[in-house]
Design an enzyme around this catalytic site. Structure first.
Site, PDB file in Angstrom:
ATOM      1  N   CYS A  65       0.823  -1.211   0.000  1.00 30.60           N
ATOM      2  CA  CYS A  65       0.000   0.000   0.000  1.00 30.60           C
ATOM      3  C   CYS A  65       0.857   1.261   0.000  1.00 30.60           C
ATOM      4  O   CYS A  65       1.671   1.452   0.900  1.00 30.60           O
ATOM      5  CB  CYS A  65      -0.914   0.002   1.225  1.00 30.60           C
ATOM      6  N   TYR A 200      -5.306   5.273  -9.340  1.00 30.87           N
ATOM      7  CA  TYR A 200      -6.457   4.495  -8.872  1.00 30.87           C
ATOM      8  C   TYR A 200      -7.735   4.939  -9.579  1.00 30.87           C
ATOM      9  O   TYR A 200      -8.607   4.128  -9.892  1.00 30.87           O
ATOM     10  CB  TYR A 200      -6.620   4.640  -7.361  1.00 30.87           C
TER      11      TYR A 200
END
Length: 337
Positions: A65, A200
């Protein structure tokens, strides 16, 4: 509150799957819009703030992440490793529990050795039994209560850099100098919306229009950054700052994951001479490369991303790219001496 006050890491999923928390993050026009953070109490000395105490907290991260990765980079650079412990989650999400979660399956017995829990969601439920969002990283856990007390990844690095200064190692760099605070915050907002979260927005878009808008946003800003880094070694001059940490975590994942997995495929990082040299410069700096888990990143983005879609298509882990090139000379120190 910053516009960046949004959370990682997420899985794209079928928009028709209304039982998934992620489906709530797809707008009617197909744009991906992140859920907001819930645990945002700041660290500080003021009443109502989280107390700053050695060995009081455990930082939970998943190396895959980017939002969590930047916390660990700053923790290492500033020498907070002996002050704040670290718990690490598996890059592959659990597939047999019927919900989005992270698991401590890298630890013996599949249990975090300090917190004695199997899933990250347990720590969120400890803090709020009614919590219904995605359990996200980074998450700061109060060891006295085993509750999540902070998951505001946007501000966490600022807290490590400012509020935790008394615990910094000797000669630790100033990643958030007061005289450049305004400039750093402004650039960080741009980096988040157009680069960090931009990839994203492209990868999770569920309409052609939303995808193409995000795609253009990403590459227009990369072109702008390429020009900026042709004139100086780092984003704000000759020293590493918080902005460099934030940009690095996306660049490190770009060719390895985002280029293919998120269809941001106009150019690779290595096609930008200055950005590529800059990224290698950071990678070869203590705290950056030695906290970058390329293998875990690939596993997550290519093997774990679509588990909720129940695809019949087998998941394939890409063999490349060649990661040895990250260690090749960048010559930026000489170039901008």
């Amino acid at each position: 509150m910053s516009k960046e006050n949004e959370v990682c890491c997420v899985l794209p999923t079928n928009q028709k799957n209304e039982t998934s928390p992620v489906s709530k993050e797809i707008a009617k026009d197909g744009r991906f819009v992140r859920q907001t953070n819930q645990f945002t109490t700041p660290f500080g000395e003021e009443e109502g703030s989280l107390p700053i105490e050695k060995n009081r907290y455990r930082l939970i991260w998943a190396p895959v992440c980017p939002w969590a990765h930047r916390q660990v980079i700053v923790r290492k650079i500033l020498g907070l490793e002996e002050v704040i412990s670290l718990g690490t989650l598996d890059p592959l999400r659990p597939t047999d529990i019927g919900k989005i979660d992270w698991a401590f399956t890298l630890d013996e017995g599949n249990i975090d050795p300090v917190l004695k829990v199997q899933y990250l969601s347990e720590l969120y439920k400890n803090a709020d039994p009614e919590y219904s969002g995605r359990p996200t990283v980074p998450a700061v856990i109060d060891l006295q209560t085993k509750k999540v007390v902070q998951n505001d990844y946007h501000n966490l690095t600022y807290y490590w850099e400012r509020e935790w200064k008394k615990f910094h190692k000797k000669d630790a760099p100033d990643l958030f100098p007061v005289e450049k605070e305004k400039e750093i915050r402004e650039l960080n907002e741009i980096i988040f919306h157009e680069i960090n979260n931009g990839v994203y927005k492209a990868g999770f878009a569920q309409s052609q229009e939303a995808y193409e808008a995000a795609y253009e946003l990403v590459f227009n800003r990369l072109d702008w950054l390429e020009e900026r880094l042709s004139k100086q070694r780092f984003l704000h001059g000759d020293k590493i700052t918080d902005s460099d940490v934030r940009l690095y975590v996306t660049l490190a994942r770009f060719d390895t994951a985002y280029y293919a997995a998120f269809n941001v495929n106009k150019k690779r990082l290595i096609d930008y001479p200055n950005l590529w040299g800059y990224a290698r410069d950071l990678y070869q700096t203590d705290g950056f490369g030695n906290t970058t888990d390329f293998d875990g990143i690939k596993k997550h983005y290519f093997l774990s991303l679509h588990i909720l879609e129940k695809e019949s298509k087998p998941k394939i882990l890409p063999k490349g790219p060649d990661l040895s090139i990250w260690k090749t000379p960048h010559n930026r120190a000489t170039q901008f001496a």
